[in-house]
Structure formats: structure tokens, C-alpha cells
Design a protein around this motif. Sequence first.
Motif, short mmCIF file in Angstrom:
data_model
loop_
_atom_site.label_atom_id
_atom_site.label_comp_id
_atom_site.label_asym_id
_atom_site.label_seq_id
_atom_site.Cartn_x
_atom_site.Cartn_y
_atom_site.Cartn_z
N SER A 20 0.84 -1.19 0.00
CA SER A 20 0.00 0.00 0.00
C SER A 20 0.88 1.24 0.00
N THR A 21 0.44 2.25 -0.72
CA THR A 21 1.11 3.55 -0.64
C THR A 21 0.53 4.35 0.52
N THR A 22 -0.54 3.85 1.12
CA THR A 22 -1.22 4.54 2.21
C THR A 22 -0.62 4.18 3.56
N VAL A 23 -0.40 2.91 3.80
CA VAL A 23 0.06 2.43 5.10
C VAL A 23 1.07 1.31 4.91
N THR A 24 2.04 1.24 5.81
CA THR A 24 3.07 0.20 5.78
C THR A 24 2.68 -0.90 6.77
N ASP A 25 2.96 -2.14 6.41
CA ASP A 25 2.66 -3.26 7.29
C ASP A 25 3.29 -3.03 8.66
N GLY A 26 2.47 -3.15 9.70
CA GLY A 26 2.93 -2.98 11.07
C GLY A 26 2.91 -1.54 11.57
N ALA A 27 2.64 -0.60 10.70
CA ALA A 27 2.64 0.82 11.07
C ALA A 27 1.23 1.31 11.39
N ALA A 28 1.18 2.49 11.97
CA ALA A 28 -0.10 3.10 12.31
C ALA A 28 -0.79 3.65 11.07
N TRP A 29 -2.12 3.59 11.08
CA TRP A 29 -2.91 4.22 10.02
C TRP A 29 -2.61 5.72 9.99
N PRO A 30 -2.55 6.31 8.82
CA PRO A 30 -2.55 7.77 8.74
C PRO A 30 -3.90 8.29 9.23
N TYR A 34 -8.70 7.07 9.67
CA TYR A 34 -9.50 6.95 10.89
C TYR A 34 -10.95 7.30 10.56
N SER A 35 -11.84 6.97 11.47
CA SER A 35 -13.25 7.30 11.32
C SER A 35 -13.46 8.80 11.29
N SER A 36 -14.43 9.23 10.50
CA SER A 36 -14.76 10.65 10.44
C SER A 36 -15.31 11.15 11.77
N GLY A 37 -15.61 10.26 12.68
CA GLY A 37 -16.07 10.64 14.01
C GLY A 37 -14.94 11.05 14.94
N LEU A 38 -13.69 10.91 14.48
CA LEU A 38 -12.53 11.31 15.27
C LEU A 38 -11.84 12.49 14.61
N PRO A 39 -11.15 13.34 15.39
CA PRO A 39 -10.47 14.50 14.82
C PRO A 39 -9.52 14.12 13.68
N GLY A 40 -9.71 14.71 12.52
CA GLY A 40 -8.85 14.45 11.36
C GLY A 40 -9.24 13.22 10.55
N GLY A 41 -10.10 12.36 11.10
CA GLY A 41 -10.51 11.15 10.39
C GLY A 41 -11.40 11.47 9.21
N ALA A 167 -3.33 -12.46 1.19
CA ALA A 167 -2.27 -11.47 1.31
C ALA A 167 -2.67 -10.55 2.45
N VAL A 168 -1.83 -10.44 3.46
CA VAL A 168 -2.21 -9.75 4.69
C VAL A 168 -1.24 -8.60 5.00
N LEU A 169 -1.83 -7.47 5.30
CA LEU A 169 -1.09 -6.30 5.77
C LEU A 169 -1.80 -5.88 7.06
N ILE A 170 -1.04 -5.58 8.11
CA ILE A 170 -1.65 -5.19 9.37
C ILE A 170 -1.28 -3.76 9.72
N ALA A 171 -2.30 -2.93 9.89
CA ALA A 171 -2.13 -1.55 10.34
C ALA A 171 -2.55 -1.49 11.81
N THR A 172 -2.14 -0.43 12.48
CA THR A 172 -2.51 -0.27 13.89
C THR A 172 -3.15 1.10 14.11
N ALA A 173 -3.87 1.22 15.21
CA ALA A 173 -4.45 2.51 15.59
C ALA A 173 -4.68 2.50 17.09
N GLU A 174 -4.61 3.69 17.66
CA GLU A 174 -4.87 3.85 19.09
C GLU A 174 -5.43 5.25 19.31
N THR A 175 -6.43 5.35 20.17
CA THR A 175 -6.98 6.64 20.55
C THR A 175 -6.58 6.90 22.00
N PRO A 176 -5.81 7.94 22.25
CA PRO A 176 -5.37 8.19 23.64
C PRO A 176 -6.56 8.44 24.56
N ALA A 177 -6.35 8.13 25.84
CA ALA A 177 -7.41 8.33 26.85
C ALA A 177 -7.69 9.81 27.04
#
Length: 177
Positions: A20-30, A34-41, A167-177
Motif C-alpha cells: 500500500s502507498t497509504t500504510v506500511t505493514d505494522g505501522a499506524a494508520w494515517p 480513521y473514522s470521520s467521528g474522530l479529529p482528522g478522520g 495477502a495480509v497487511l496489518i495496520a494499527t491505531a490507538e486513541t489516547p485516553a
Amino acid sequence: MPANDPFARLPRAASFTVTSTTVTDGAAWPTEQYSSGLPGGKDISPHLSWSGAPDGTKSYAVTVYDPDAPTGSGFWHWAVADIPANVTELPEGAGDDTGSQLPEGAYQLPNDARVAHYIGAAPPAGHGPHRYFIVVHALDIPATGVPADATPAVLGFTMAGHTLGRAVLIATAETPA
């Protein structure tokens, strides 16, 4: 992060490559993924390109799944069925609500929010990191026969006996508390 593997109990399948040109395997989503319900998503689906699918591939399906969602069943963010075998790339944004950038014959199923388009990452605040399995499934059938209003789980059940490769690519995401 939990070690649960959503494919551990499914029939084995050959491996091939997805990038993907969007996300790298093992890296966080840009932020845009993210969902449009979150800032910047913006709920923008990722660019995907794949190669090396097994011989006999007659179609593809693409899914995005979060097994770490606090639901007991994970959360399906996107499911696309019946991608023709001669297609090996989806542009960023193909998962919009029109589906106009999908190849002819392909269609989006309603995700767990019950909308037939890509919905971005939205892990609950303070829940820790989530994994998003972005998977291209190579199938031995030209069409799944799954109704367009079916769930991604029905698609997965239907694909289980027809999957030649994943074919599997894994992205990550976290929303701080």
C-alpha cells in the motif's frame, strides 16, 4: 496487544503479497484512514496493490477487520466482494459511499456499522492499540454469490472453502485516553 489471529482456525491458504502507498505493514494508520467521528478522520480506504496470487485465482475479495474491538466478535470495517481476477489494485478512496472506483462487478457489503463503504479506525479512547487486518483473499470462484446486503461474516463463511491464498497487511491505531 492480544495475540488472537483471526485466521488461526480457518483452512490454510497460500500466501501472496499486498502493499500500500497509504500504510506500511505494522505501522499506524494515517489520520485520514480513521473514522470521520474522530479529529482528522476521513473514512478514506487505503490504496492496495497485490501480486503473486496462486494459480487458479478467479476473483478476489478485500476485507479490513479489527479483532481487538471490545465486542466479543471484533469489528468489520470494510468488505469488497467479486473483484475480477485481472484486477490487482484498488486506489485510495475506492471504499467511498459510491463505490465508483471499484472495478466493474465488485461491490461493498455493509460493515459492522451497517454502511456499505469503508469506515475508518476508531478504537475506544484508552483501550490501547488495535490491529487492522487488511486482507486480499484469492478465490477459486468468479463470484461469491453473497447478497449485497449480507454481512462480512457471511462473506467470510462463504469464502472459507474457496480461498486459495491470503495477502495480509496489518495496520494499527490507538486513541489516547
